[in-house]
Design an enzyme around this catalytic site. Structure first.
Site, PDB file in Angstrom:
ATOM      1  N   TYR A  64       2.123   4.982   6.693  1.00 48.64           N
ATOM      2  CA  TYR A  64       2.791   4.387   5.529  1.00 48.64           C
ATOM      3  C   TYR A  64       4.292   4.278   5.764  1.00 48.64           C
ATOM      4  CZ  TYR A  64       5.342   4.347   1.106  1.00 48.64           C
ATOM      5  OH  TYR A  64       6.249   4.065   0.114  1.00 48.64           O
ATOM      6  N   GLU A 105       0.896  -1.146   0.000  1.00 48.77           N
ATOM      7  CA  GLU A 105       0.000   0.000   0.000  1.00 48.77           C
ATOM      8  C   GLU A 105       0.935   1.196   0.000  1.00 48.77           C
ATOM      9  OE1 GLU A 105      -3.225   0.264  -0.283  1.00 48.77           O
ATOM     10  OE2 GLU A 105      -3.585  -1.891  -0.333  1.00 48.77           O
ATOM     11  N   SER A 106       0.778   2.093  -0.988  1.00 55.51           N
ATOM     12  CA  SER A 106       1.837   3.090  -1.218  1.00 55.51           C
ATOM     13  C   SER A 106       1.420   4.543  -1.007  1.00 55.51           C
ATOM     14  CB  SER A 106       2.375   2.925  -2.649  1.00 55.51           C
ATOM     15  OG  SER A 106       1.363   3.302  -3.574  1.00 55.51           O
ATOM     16  N   LEU A 144       0.791  13.081  -6.673  1.00 56.11           N
ATOM     17  CA  LEU A 144       0.812  14.484  -7.100  1.00 56.11           C
ATOM     18  C   LEU A 144       0.899  14.668  -8.627  1.00 56.11           C
ATOM     19  CD1 LEU A 144       0.997  17.522  -6.047  1.00 56.11           C
ATOM     20  CD2 LEU A 144       3.413  17.304  -6.587  1.00 56.11           C
ATOM     21  N   ASP A 199      12.589   6.671   0.633  1.00 58.71           N
ATOM     22  CA  ASP A 199      13.280   7.692   1.440  1.00 58.71           C
ATOM     23  C   ASP A 199      12.418   8.149   2.619  1.00 58.71           C
ATOM     24  OD1 ASP A 199      11.386   9.201   0.058  1.00 58.71           O
ATOM     25  OD2 ASP A 199      12.818  10.628  -0.787  1.00 58.71           O
ATOM     26  N   GLU A 200      11.111   7.840   2.571  1.00 60.14           N
ATOM     27  CA  GLU A 200      10.237   8.299   3.664  1.00 60.14           C
ATOM     28  C   GLU A 200      10.580   7.641   4.996  1.00 60.14           C
ATOM     29  OE1 GLU A 200       6.110   8.894   3.013  1.00 60.14           O
ATOM     30  OE2 GLU A 200       6.405   9.487   0.923  1.00 60.14           O
TER      31      GLU A 200
HETATM   32  P1  NAD Z   1       1.498   1.260  -6.475  1.00 58.96           P
HETATM   33  O1  NAD Z   1       0.516   1.590  -5.413  1.00 58.96           O
HETATM   34  O2  NAD Z   1       1.384   1.933  -7.802  1.00 58.96           O
HETATM   35  O3  NAD Z   1       1.460  -0.313  -6.756  1.00 58.96           O
HETATM   36  C1  NAD Z   1       1.410  -1.251  -5.735  1.00 58.96           C
HETATM   37  C2  NAD Z   1       1.134  -2.615  -6.359  1.00 58.96           C
HETATM   38  O4  NAD Z   1       1.143  -3.579  -5.299  1.00 58.96           O
HETATM   39  C3  NAD Z   1      -0.223  -2.729  -7.044  1.00 58.96           C
HETATM   40  O5  NAD Z   1      -0.108  -3.420  -8.267  1.00 58.96           O
HETATM   41  C4  NAD Z   1      -1.063  -3.526  -6.057  1.00 58.96           C
HETATM   42  O6  NAD Z   1      -2.086  -4.292  -6.682  1.00 58.96           O
HETATM   43  C5  NAD Z   1      -0.003  -4.408  -5.429  1.00 58.96           C
HETATM   44  N1  NAD Z   1      -0.378  -4.866  -4.087  1.00 58.96           N
HETATM   45  C6  NAD Z   1      -0.851  -4.106  -3.055  1.00 58.96           C
HETATM   46  N2  NAD Z   1      -1.110  -4.889  -1.997  1.00 58.96           N
HETATM   47  C7  NAD Z   1      -0.767  -6.148  -2.351  1.00 58.96           C
HETATM   48  C8  NAD Z   1      -0.793  -7.400  -1.667  1.00 58.96           C
HETATM   49  N3  NAD Z   1      -1.231  -7.494  -0.413  1.00 58.96           N
HETATM   50  N4  NAD Z   1      -0.359  -8.486  -2.321  1.00 58.96           N
HETATM   51  C9  NAD Z   1       0.088  -8.405  -3.594  1.00 58.96           C
HETATM   52  N5  NAD Z   1       0.110  -7.265  -4.302  1.00 58.96           N
HETATM   53  C10 NAD Z   1      -0.309  -6.144  -3.675  1.00 58.96           C
HETATM   54  O7  NAD Z   1       2.922   1.503  -5.826  1.00 58.96           O
HETATM   55  P2  NAD Z   1       4.256   2.112  -6.466  1.00 58.96           P
HETATM   56  O8  NAD Z   1       4.209   3.581  -6.412  1.00 58.96           O
HETATM   57  O9  NAD Z   1       4.532   1.415  -7.748  1.00 58.96           O
HETATM   58  O10 NAD Z   1       5.320   1.634  -5.365  1.00 58.96           O
HETATM   59  C11 NAD Z   1       5.933   0.357  -5.460  1.00 58.96           C
HETATM   60  C12 NAD Z   1       6.903   0.199  -4.310  1.00 58.96           C
HETATM   61  O11 NAD Z   1       7.891   1.216  -4.372  1.00 58.96           O
HETATM   62  C13 NAD Z   1       6.248   0.319  -2.934  1.00 58.96           C
HETATM   63  O12 NAD Z   1       6.829  -0.625  -2.086  1.00 58.96           O
HETATM   64  C14 NAD Z   1       6.597   1.733  -2.480  1.00 58.96           C
HETATM   65  O13 NAD Z   1       6.675   1.793  -1.075  1.00 58.96           O
HETATM   66  C15 NAD Z   1       7.948   1.918  -3.128  1.00 58.96           C
HETATM   67  N6  NAD Z   1       8.335   3.292  -3.484  1.00 58.96           N
HETATM   68  C16 NAD Z   1       7.499   4.091  -4.216  1.00 58.96           C
HETATM   69  C17 NAD Z   1       7.922   5.360  -4.609  1.00 58.96           C
HETATM   70  C18 NAD Z   1       7.033   6.272  -5.449  1.00 58.96           C
HETATM   71  O14 NAD Z   1       7.396   7.433  -5.662  1.00 58.96           O
HETATM   72  N7  NAD Z   1       5.892   5.805  -5.964  1.00 58.96           N
HETATM   73  C19 NAD Z   1       9.186   5.809  -4.247  1.00 58.96           C
HETATM   74  C20 NAD Z   1      10.007   4.975  -3.469  1.00 58.96           C
HETATM   75  C21 NAD Z   1       9.574   3.716  -3.120  1.00 58.96           C
HETATM   76  O1  DAU Z   2       9.379   9.676  -1.386  1.00 59.64           O
HETATM   77  C1  DAU Z   2       8.918   8.440  -1.836  1.00 59.64           C
HETATM   78  C2  DAU Z   2       7.430   8.352  -1.637  1.00 59.64           C
HETATM   79  O2  DAU Z   2       6.843   9.233  -2.569  1.00 59.64           O
HETATM   80  C3  DAU Z   2       6.888   6.937  -1.806  1.00 59.64           C
HETATM   81  O3  DAU Z   2       7.405   6.126  -0.794  1.00 59.64           O
HETATM   82  C4  DAU Z   2       5.366   6.927  -1.757  1.00 59.64           C
HETATM   83  O4  DAU Z   2       4.880   5.629  -2.053  1.00 59.64           O
HETATM   84  C5  DAU Z   2       4.845   7.890  -2.795  1.00 59.64           C
HETATM   85  O5  DAU Z   2       3.433   7.952  -2.750  1.00 59.64           O
HETATM   86  C6  DAU Z   2       5.446   9.280  -2.595  1.00 59.64           C
HETATM   87  O6  DAU Z   2       4.954   9.875  -1.351  1.00 59.64           O
HETATM   88  P1  DAU Z   2       4.539  11.423  -1.256  1.00 59.64           P
HETATM   89  O7  DAU Z   2       3.608  11.578  -0.137  1.00 59.64           O
HETATM   90  O8  DAU Z   2       5.741  12.292  -1.319  1.00 59.64           O
HETATM   91  O9  DAU Z   2       3.799  11.557  -2.694  1.00 59.64           O
HETATM   92  P2  DAU Z   2       2.426  12.242  -3.132  1.00 59.64           P
HETATM   93  O10 DAU Z   2       2.403  12.202  -4.632  1.00 59.64           O
HETATM   94  O11 DAU Z   2       1.254  11.714  -2.394  1.00 59.64           O
HETATM   95  O12 DAU Z   2       2.638  13.751  -2.683  1.00 59.64           O
HETATM   96  C7  DAU Z   2       3.743  14.512  -3.161  1.00 59.64           C
HETATM   97  C8  DAU Z   2       3.648  15.894  -2.525  1.00 59.64           C
HETATM   98  O13 DAU Z   2       2.502  16.564  -3.075  1.00 59.64           O
HETATM   99  C9  DAU Z   2       3.442  15.868  -1.026  1.00 59.64           C
HETATM  100  O14 DAU Z   2       4.144  16.949  -0.437  1.00 59.64           O
HETATM  101  C10 DAU Z   2       1.943  16.078  -0.854  1.00 59.64           C
HETATM  102  C11 DAU Z   2       1.580  16.944  -2.053  1.00 59.64           C
HETATM  103  N1  DAU Z   2       0.213  16.744  -2.578  1.00 59.64           N
HETATM  104  C12 DAU Z   2      -0.192  15.487  -2.877  1.00 59.64           C
HETATM  105  C13 DAU Z   2      -1.466  15.245  -3.334  1.00 59.64           C
HETATM  106  C14 DAU Z   2      -1.948  13.852  -3.638  1.00 59.64           C
HETATM  107  C15 DAU Z   2      -0.599  17.836  -2.798  1.00 59.64           C
HETATM  108  O15 DAU Z   2      -0.222  18.999  -2.573  1.00 59.64           O
HETATM  109  N2  DAU Z   2      -1.868  17.609  -3.281  1.00 59.64           N
HETATM  110  C16 DAU Z   2      -2.349  16.363  -3.540  1.00 59.64           C
HETATM  111  O16 DAU Z   2      -3.529  16.231  -3.957  1.00 59.64           O
END
Ligand code: NAD
Ligand code: DAU
Length: 338
Positions: free
Chosen positions: A153, A84-85, A193, A126-127
């Site tokens: 998270y 869950e991300s 975002l 990095d969070e």
């Molecule tokens: P996402 O939410 O787009 O995708 C998550 C995927 O995991 C989905 O396909 C979902 O169906 C699957 N999933 C969720 N729960 C599950 C479960 N219980 N069993 C099997 N599959 C399940 O996430 P994302 O943004 O692609 O992030 C992927 C990974 O990278 C995460 O671990 C996140 O913490 C990490 N990460 C994300 C970012 C970012 O900027 N998005 C940055 C750094 C690290």
């Molecule tokens: O840093 C890595 C992380 O980046 C990942 O681990 C997470 O899975 C990923 O979701 C992301 O987390 P953030 O909370 O930084 O990303 P998000 O896109 O939700 O938000 C980015 C910034 O924008 C944050 O400061 C909140 C702000 N924001 C976000 C949303 C959804 C807004 O201002 N308005 C919005 O509607």
């Protein structure tokens, strides 16, 4: 080699599968995904008929199904993207985040021990380091920065990291961990975002900016993250943690205004809304270790990456138009109307 990629129907996992099938055409890729609201099989449509690709519908918290996938496919390497991300959703429902991100990681690592594995890679964030002050641009997160989390998270991701390191030390599981900054690019779910702002701007809807838009994130184009993980899996040291980031810090409001400019939409679409609870001020990664030890460097500048991303959303309307229906609409109304 056979790779088990969990969460491969999501944003980064999907991009990683595309990368691996083209960079390692002789290897087998098995995607294991529960297809939650964030999982989308359309992301994998281009590879579904590839003979080196298989999809398993399963939850990482379901031990029997995880073990069955290991039994059938006997992976050499497991890369865990499943999570869950979304921070905002973790504030509403922390229990789900603990279940998937912590217990799911444990169940996967138990299967890795039971069936034997050459590498278990935990995709972290990095969070886990918490946040940095806005007025100290000299400070960056290094691998030695202690975990210090703000949201359910990030706490769940930090717990999973600690568990992975414990499995390495206690059971000698061959673990690596990567902690990346914010990603952007194709197939990004429009609750985050950048895709949210692109999609809302294209629909001439309000762009909800939290607080005053002054929080800073460190953006990395998703393919650079995928290449870094591939490198860590091939060449990274067992038991090591690697930060991944491209020194690209930007204030949210500047990202949003740039998107509006690229799309030729008015800044009047920006709407300042109630801030996120516990909102981290600033993230900034020091990627010196992965550059020095593995030779990784980011290849896509933000100026190029944001154009590529916007073009992808312009050219793939059907992908995101199908996503912003159903559960998305009820989440959006509940979250932003409050
Ligand atoms: P996402 O939410 O787009 O995708 C998550 C995927 O995991 C989905 O396909 C979902 O169906 C699957 N999933 C969720 N729960 C599950 C479960 N219980 N069993 C099997 N599959 C399940 O996430 P994302 O943004 O692609 O992030 C992927 C990974 O990278 C995460 O671990 C996140 O913490 C990490 N990460 C994300 C970012 C970012 O900027 N998005 C940055 C750094 C690290
Ligand atoms: O840093 C890595 C992380 O980046 C990942 O681990 C997470 O899975 C990923 O979701 C992301 O987390 P953030 O909370 O930084 O990303 P998000 O896109 O939700 O938000 C980015 C910034 O924008 C944050 O400061 C909140 C702000 N924001 C976000 C949303 C959804 C807004 O201002 N308005 C919005 O509607």
């Amino acid at each position: 080699m056979t790779y088990l990629i969990t969460g491969g129907a999501g944003f980064i996992g999907g991009n990683f599968i595309h990368h691996m099938l083209s960079a390692h055409p002789d290897d087998k890729i098995v995607c294991y995904d529960a297809l939650t609201y964030a999982g989308n099989l359309e992301t994998l449509a281009p590879v579904m008929s590839n003979p080196n690709f298989a999809f398993v519908h399963g939850d990482i918290t379901d031990r029997a199904t995880v073990n069955a996938a290991f039994e059938t496919h006997r992976p050499d390497v497991a890369v865990n993207f499943a999570a869950e991300s979304h921070v905002d959703r973790s504030i509403d429902n922390p229990g789900l985040f603990l279940q998937t991100n912590v217990i799911g990681t444990q169940i996967l690592m138990d299967a890795c021990r039971k069936y034997g594995i050459k590498r278990y890679h935990q995709v972290s964030t990095d969070e886990v380091y918490g946040d940095l002050p806005l007025e100290r641009p000299d400070l960056l997160f290094t691998e030695e920065t202690p975990p210090h989390t703000s949201s359910p998270y990030s706490a769940s991701k930090a717990a999973a990291d600690l568990l992975a390191l414990a499995y390495h030390r206690t059971y000698k599981l061959p673990v690596t961990i990567s902690r990346c900054s914010n990603n952007y690019g194709p197939y990004h779910f429009p609750e985050k975002l950048i895709p949210l702002m692109i999609v809302n701007a294209l629909n001439d809807k309000a762009l909800p900016v939290y607080g005053r838009g002054e929080n800073v994130r460190d953006w990395l184009y998703v393919s650079d993250h995928c290449k870094a993980i591939d490198l860590i899996v091939q060449k990274g040291g067992i038991g090591e943690v690697y930060n991944i980031g491209g020194h690209n810090e930007m204030r949210n409001i500047d990202v949003v205004k740039l998107i509006l400019k690229e799309l030729g939409k008015p800044e009047s679409l920006v709407t300042y809304v109630t801030d996120r609870a516990g909102h981290d001020l600033r993230y900034a990664i020091d990627p010196a270790k992965i550059s020095r030890e593995l030779g990784w460097l980011p290849e896509t500048s933000f100026a190029d990456g944001i154009k590529l991303t916007i073009n992808w959303y312009l050219e793939n309307r059907s992908w995101w138009e199908r996503v912003i229906t159903g559960e998305y609409l009820s989440y959006y109304a509940a979250h932003y109307n409050n």
